[in-house]
Structure formats: C-alpha cells, structure tokens
Design an enzyme around this catalytic site. Structure first.
Site, PDB file in Angstrom:
ATOM      1  N   ARG A   1       0.862  -1.226  -0.084  1.00  0.00           N
ATOM      2  CA  ARG A   1      -0.100  -0.097  -0.015  1.00  0.00           C
ATOM      3  C   ARG A   1       0.863   1.194  -0.003  1.00  0.00           C
ATOM      4  O   ARG A   1       1.980   1.143   0.737  1.00  0.00           O
ATOM      5  CB  ARG A   1      -0.871  -0.002   1.354  1.00  0.00           C
ATOM      6  N   VAL A   2       0.686   2.141  -1.034  1.00  0.00           N
ATOM      7  CA  VAL A   2       1.057   3.446  -0.778  1.00  0.00           C
ATOM      8  C   VAL A   2       0.025   4.493  -0.749  1.00  0.00           C
ATOM      9  O   VAL A   2      -1.279   4.166  -1.239  1.00  0.00           O
ATOM     10  CB  VAL A   2       1.914   3.842  -2.135  1.00  0.00           C
ATOM     11  N   SER A   3       0.075   5.600  -0.273  1.00  0.00           N
ATOM     12  CA  SER A   3      -0.938   6.626   0.085  1.00  0.00           C
ATOM     13  C   SER A   3      -1.218   7.303  -1.055  1.00  0.00           C
ATOM     14  O   SER A   3      -2.474   7.884  -1.119  1.00  0.00           O
ATOM     15  CB  SER A   3      -0.387   7.703   1.276  1.00  0.00           C
ATOM     16  N   SER A   4      -0.370   7.674  -2.130  1.00  0.00           N
ATOM     17  CA  SER A   4      -0.941   8.384  -3.176  1.00  0.00           C
ATOM     18  C   SER A   4      -0.632   7.691  -4.595  1.00  0.00           C
ATOM     19  O   SER A   4       0.334   6.966  -4.406  1.00  0.00           O
ATOM     20  CB  SER A   4      -0.129   9.801  -3.103  1.00  0.00           C
TER      21      SER A   4
ATOM     22  N   GLN B   1       3.379   7.697  -5.512  1.00  0.00           N
ATOM     23  CA  GLN B   1       4.294   6.892  -4.912  1.00  0.00           C
ATOM     24  C   GLN B   1       4.519   5.525  -5.516  1.00  0.00           C
ATOM     25  O   GLN B   1       3.472   5.022  -6.078  1.00  0.00           O
ATOM     26  CB  GLN B   1       3.925   6.938  -3.493  1.00  0.00           C
TER      27      GLN B   1
END
Length: 189
Positions: free
Chosen positions: A10-13, A16
């Site tokens: 998982r990445v936030s944006s 990324q």
C-alpha cells in the site's frame, strides 16, 4: 505450510512507487492499493481478505502499510490468522499465526499503536502547516474546478431543476461540490 505466498502493498498516493516494499521476495500474487491507510476500506485489501486460504502466508512490508490504527491492524491480523493464514511483517521481523504468544500479541499492539500515533502526528503537522501558510497569505486552498462562468451556469441549471447527479457527471465534479457551488451562488440556501 503448502499454501501460497501473498503480498500486500500500500502507498498513500498515486505518484508513490510500490516497487521497493516487497522487492526480492518471491510471491505468488501481490495485492496493491494506492490509498490512505486510515481505514480498511481498500479494494485490494478486501480482495486479499477474500482470497487468502488456510495455509497461505500474507507478507507485508510493515504494519503501517496494512493499517494505520490499532483496531484495524488487530482486526485484519485476527481475520487472517483465524482462517489459518500466517501474517509476516518484514520490517518488524514479526510473524503471526493465531497461536501467538502473549509477547507477540503485545508487540502487535505496541507497533500498531506507534503506527496510529504517527498518523495522528502527520495530521497535526499538516494542520499546523496550513495555519502558518494562511497567516503568511501563501495558502489559498484547492484550486477552483470551475470557472466563474461555468459555476454560474451550473447554479442556474440546478435552480431550473436539473438533477444534481447529472450535473456532477457533466461537469466532472462530485455531487458535494455541486452543492457547494449552488450554495456559493445563492448564500441564502
């Protein structure tokens, strides 16, 4: 264990990179979300929870990639281990099987609490930064999606009774944003 080795990333944006999280780890399938970890409503996490079977191992780079609050972290780990799925966190070097020792459960709780604390600090720093930028006159908020003319046209059409959902699709904005433009056009509402 004869099951599959499944990865969760998982990445936030959107900008990324997900490449470095589980690099050099052999996996049968990887589930990747580009979303905030504030809750567990993420499409690929939900897919992973449906897909994982008894004997599988779920590998995650770190606890904060799986969840940003302690309740969600414990819930996801318990759902998986309750079905016979091992959960491994690479960065923390911890593995959970469902038959975990009291020390392992304490580590899960402590590390999860740190992830939750970090998320709260990020939010606090962001709010402080916005406040300081506003004082300097450098923060103007998000750029307006619609020009003044298009906003007036939208408000006129909404006042004429056109459905808000239709307007939202046509203008490429959310219904909430439609209502905000309507409210700004007529402050009495």
């Amino acid at each position: 264990m004869n099951g599959q080795r499944l990865g969760y990333v998982r990445v936030s944006s959107l900008d990324q990179s997900t490449l470095c999280q589980l690099e050099d780890i052999e996996l049968g399938r990887v589930f990747t979300d580009k979303a905030s970890g504030k809750d567990t409503k993420r499409p690929q996490l939900e897919e992973l929870l449906k897909f994982a079977r008894d004997g599988d191992t779920v590998i995650v780079h770190s606890m904060d990639r799986l969840a940003r609050n302690l309740d969600d972290l414990r819930s996801v780990v318990q759902k998986l281990t309750g079905r016979g799925v091992r959960v491994e966190f690479v960065k923390e070097n911890l593995t959970f099987t469902g038959d975990d020792s009291p020390l392992a459960n304490l580590m899960l709780s402590v590390m999860g609490a740190f992830a939750e604390f970090e998320r709260a600090l990020i939010g606090e720093r962001q709010r402080e930064g916005i406040t300081l930028a506003k004082r300097r006159g450098a923060y103007r908020g998000r750029k307006k999606v619609l020009s003044t003319e298009r906003a007036a046209d939208l408000a006129r059409r909404a006042a004429a009774g056109e459905p808000k959902a239709v307007l939202a699709r046509e203008y490429g904005i959310s219904r909430q944003t439609v209502y905000e433009y309507i409210r700004k056009a007529d402050p009495k509402n």
